[in-house]
Write a protein that holds these residues in place. Structure first.
Motif, PDB file in Angstrom:
ATOM      1  N   ARG A  14      39.610  36.268  52.915  1.00  0.00           N
ATOM      2  CA  ARG A  14      40.796  36.179  51.887  1.00  0.00           C
ATOM      3  C   ARG A  14      39.895  35.823  50.716  1.00  0.00           C
ATOM      4  O   ARG A  14      38.740  35.537  50.737  1.00  0.00           O
ATOM      5  CB  ARG A  14      41.163  34.312  52.344  1.00  0.00           C
ATOM      6  CG  ARG A  14      42.001  34.706  53.403  1.00  0.00           C
ATOM      7  CD  ARG A  14      42.356  33.716  54.033  1.00  0.00           C
ATOM      8  NE  ARG A  14      41.501  32.191  54.790  1.00  0.00           N
ATOM      9  CZ  ARG A  14      41.881  31.277  54.709  1.00  0.00           C
ATOM     10  NH1 ARG A  14      42.984  30.711  54.954  1.00  0.00           N
ATOM     11  NH2 ARG A  14      40.832  30.752  56.087  1.00  0.00           N
ATOM     12  N   GLU A  15      40.465  35.897  49.299  1.00  0.00           N
ATOM     13  CA  GLU A  15      39.617  35.587  48.702  1.00  0.00           C
ATOM     14  C   GLU A  15      39.628  33.542  48.245  1.00  0.00           C
ATOM     15  O   GLU A  15      40.112  33.022  48.699  1.00  0.00           O
ATOM     16  CB  GLU A  15      41.420  35.526  47.633  1.00  0.00           C
ATOM     17  CG  GLU A  15      41.544  37.308  47.567  1.00  0.00           C
ATOM     18  CD  GLU A  15      42.010  36.871  45.673  1.00  0.00           C
ATOM     19  OE1 GLU A  15      42.658  36.344  44.759  1.00  0.00           O
ATOM     20  OE2 GLU A  15      42.469  38.523  45.482  1.00  0.00           O
ATOM     21  N   ARG A  45      39.089  41.919  46.292  1.00  0.00           N
ATOM     22  CA  ARG A  45      37.962  41.638  46.548  1.00  0.00           C
ATOM     23  C   ARG A  45      36.807  42.557  46.519  1.00  0.00           C
ATOM     24  O   ARG A  45      37.707  44.212  47.001  1.00  0.00           O
ATOM     25  CB  ARG A  45      38.616  41.360  48.063  1.00  0.00           C
ATOM     26  CG  ARG A  45      39.278  40.333  47.992  1.00  0.00           C
ATOM     27  CD  ARG A  45      39.946  39.446  49.913  1.00  0.00           C
ATOM     28  NE  ARG A  45      40.732  41.179  49.739  1.00  0.00           N
ATOM     29  CZ  ARG A  45      41.550  41.216  50.992  1.00  0.00           C
ATOM     30  NH1 ARG A  45      40.707  40.818  52.246  1.00  0.00           N
ATOM     31  NH2 ARG A  45      42.013  41.693  50.925  1.00  0.00           N
ATOM     32  N   MET A  64      37.569  38.395  41.243  1.00  0.00           N
ATOM     33  CA  MET A  64      38.343  37.994  42.613  1.00  0.00           C
ATOM     34  C   MET A  64      39.681  38.030  41.837  1.00  0.00           C
ATOM     35  O   MET A  64      40.217  39.181  42.660  1.00  0.00           O
ATOM     36  CB  MET A  64      38.277  37.640  43.653  1.00  0.00           C
ATOM     37  CG  MET A  64      36.142  37.860  44.559  1.00  0.00           C
ATOM     38  SD  MET A  64      36.243  37.418  46.310  1.00  0.00           S
ATOM     39  CE  MET A  64      34.646  37.362  46.372  1.00  0.00           C
ATOM     40  N   GLN A  65      39.564  37.368  42.020  1.00  0.00           N
ATOM     41  CA  GLN A  65      40.887  37.199  40.516  1.00  0.00           C
ATOM     42  C   GLN A  65      41.844  38.017  39.547  1.00  0.00           C
ATOM     43  O   GLN A  65      42.447  38.442  40.089  1.00  0.00           O
ATOM     44  CB  GLN A  65      41.462  35.729  40.012  1.00  0.00           C
ATOM     45  CG  GLN A  65      41.125  34.168  40.523  1.00  0.00           C
ATOM     46  CD  GLN A  65      40.734  33.406  40.369  1.00  0.00           C
ATOM     47  OE1 GLN A  65      40.978  33.484  39.098  1.00  0.00           O
ATOM     48  NE2 GLN A  65      41.474  32.126  41.287  1.00  0.00           N
ATOM     49  N   ASP A 120      34.571  42.234  51.709  1.00  0.00           N
ATOM     50  CA  ASP A 120      35.368  40.907  52.226  1.00  0.00           C
ATOM     51  C   ASP A 120      37.088  41.999  52.754  1.00  0.00           C
ATOM     52  O   ASP A 120      36.851  40.845  53.438  1.00  0.00           O
ATOM     53  CB  ASP A 120      35.650  40.327  50.690  1.00  0.00           C
ATOM     54  CG  ASP A 120      34.721  39.521  50.801  1.00  0.00           C
ATOM     55  OD1 ASP A 120      33.758  39.589  51.478  1.00  0.00           O
ATOM     56  OD2 ASP A 120      34.812  38.859  49.607  1.00  0.00           O
TER      57      ASP A 120
END
Length: 501
Positions: A421-422, A411, A406-407, A415
């Motif tokens: 949120r992450e 997402r 995800m980073q 999501d």
């Protein structure tokens, strides 16, 4: 190129194994499978409750009343699942102790005459009336034991005394909660809470042989006492003895009282037998026409077996089995101790409850009166169980591979659709932004670069000039200045005197 030197194509089983390993290695595999399995199980529950409750609903107000009511509870349960996904793990840990206090207060309130209800209907004062709805605090207790146990035991230190340690603290809280549930009395839910507490202790690191030994000793003692009382007395009015007798008849396949104490188990056997391999079809069950008591609650698996046959019953068992495998895999892949313990306990608790329910419907276990999770009709049970699956999905969402993906790539679509949120890479240990925020020491001076053309501050030279301490040395490690000799002018003063002359 000859035929022997040509590369051979991969066989079909090897391609399937490679594809299977590829799916397992994907970062969101556990997360997607947990959400998909929970959605399928609740869909099966919605259809079967709608089918099995039509006859009883027709006696009250409408044919679809119970089914629509169950769908409303499922909707509230999915809201609880979304809330569990939205909350950070550190917030869940902060709410663990307040949740424990609220659970104990609700369990005490249920025992107050006039506040708790259900003693006449089901033989246990287990419900609180909240307007048009009823709430069962013991359903909340099993999730509380998992959440608070994971919070209290995940960061435990070394055990210094056999009595004053986190394991004994958690055991004392478990004894208090189970004792309050037994006062209702609700033996089935007390057994579920004990199993959840035992799973927490096992996954937390206590030697499992002690729990298995003590639990087995108590189980054999209770079973021997019940069998001995059944042989010595007539067993009238003792429903526990009746359950043991019915369990014995179910194992032997010979019911001696099909119109009395064994009526429900015998009707469940008839429903499963009538279903056969493919079932009689959705909505075509005969047992729901007032033959099978609790057709939409405890014995709903018998309706599933009758309407969908062996195929449908096997699919339900495989769904719970997949939930157990993926949930435990998520616990092993998690790097956070709190999420690891929470995922393992929630998974084992829900799956073991499901197999206990299926086990006593098919006659392999004594009837305990617990529901089939996410399938049986029920308000608080459906909401709390689906919400706990949100905690399990949150643990899968915080796996290291999922967080790093995800980073790097953002997402996933689910999501973004749910406005999530992450995940926080620190998990339950706190916010990474707060932990990595640079801190300034109190004695460290803050220097700013002056603007071009601006005069230096008035105290700039004083700030750079070393000061003489009382001990005769200069602070800061700078080279000490030569002090003028006593009784005469310094070298600088003599130089200026000669220039003036």
């Amino acid at each position: 190129m000859t035929q022997d030197t040509m590369p051979r194509s991969q066989s079909a089983p090897d391609r399937l194994r490679a594809r299977y390993r590829d799916y397992l290695s994907r970062p969101f595999f556990d997360y997607f499978v947990i959400l998909s399995v929970v959605g399928l199980i609740t869909a099966v529950g919605a259809v079967m409750v709608l089918s099995s409750s039509t006859t009883w609903s027709a006696l009250d107000s409408g044919v679809w009343t119970q089914g629509v009511r169950h769908m409303i509870f499922l909707s509230v349960g999915y809201m609880a699942l979304w809330l569990a996904l939205w909350m950070r793990p550190v917030l869940i840990r902060r709410l663990a102790t307040p949740l424990l206090v609220v659970t104990i207060v609700l369990l005490v309130a249920v025992l107050i005459p006039g506040v708790g209800t259900g003693l006449v209907e089901s033989g246990a004062r287990s419900w609180l009336v909240l307007g048009p709805f009823t709430f069962q605090p013991s359903e909340l207790a099993k999730v509380t034991l998992a959440v608070w146990g994971a919070h209290h035991l995940s960061d435990r230190g070394p055990i210094r005394h056999w009595l004053n340690n986190p394991f004994m603290h958690y055991s004392a809280v478990t004894v208090l909660i189970v004792a309050l549930i037994l006062q209702q009395p609700d033996l089935g839910m007390a057994a579920v809470c004990l199993s959840v507490a035992g799973l927490v202790l096992v996954f937390a690191g206590i030697p499992g042989r002690f729990i298995i030994g003590i639990g087995g000793a108590f189980g054999l003692l209770a079973l021997g006492t019940a069998i001995f009382s059944a042989l010595r007395g007539n067993g009238e009015g003792n429903y526990r003895t009746h359950r043991i007798e019915v369990y014995r008849d179910a194992l032997l396949g010979d019911f001696d009282d099909v119109r009395g104490k064994a009526f429900q188990s015998y009707q469940g056997f008839l429903s499963l037998a009538e279903g056969g391999t493919s079932g009689v079809g959705p909505g075509q069950s005969r047992a729901k026409w007032f033959y099978l008591p609790e057709a939409k609650n405890d014995f709903i698996f018998a309706i599933i077996g009758e309407e969908t046959g062996l195929v449908g019953g096997t699919i339900v068992i495989l769904l719970f089995g997949a939930l157990g495998i993926v949930g435990l895999r998520c616990a092993m892949r998690s790097a956070d101790p709190f999420l690891k313990l929470l995922a393992a306990t929630l998974t084992a608790g829900v799956v073991s409850q499901a197999f206990v329910n299926i086990g006593y419907v098919v006659g392999l276990l004594p009837v305990t009166g617990i529901q089939l999770p996410m399938i049986s009709s029920g308000g608080s049970s459906a909401i709390i169980t689906i919400g706990s699956m949100g905690l399990l999905a949150s643990a899968a969402r915080h796996e290291p591979e999922a967080v790093s993906t995800m980073q790097s790539y953002g997402r996933p679509a689910i999501d973004r659709f749910l406005w999530l949120r992450e995940p926080d890479p620190a998990g339950s240990q706190g916010s990474v932004a707060h932990q990595n925020r640079p801190t300034r020491r109190p004695a460290e001076a803050v220097t700013r670069r002056p603007r071009p053309g601006s005069p230096p501050p008035a105290d700039a030279h004083q700030a750079q000039r070393p000061t003489r301490p009382s001990g005769g040395s200069v602070t800061g490690g700078a080279t000490p200045r030569r002090l003028p000799r006593s009784g005469g002018p310094s070298r600088t003063d003599r130089h200026h005197t000669r220039r003036r002359g």
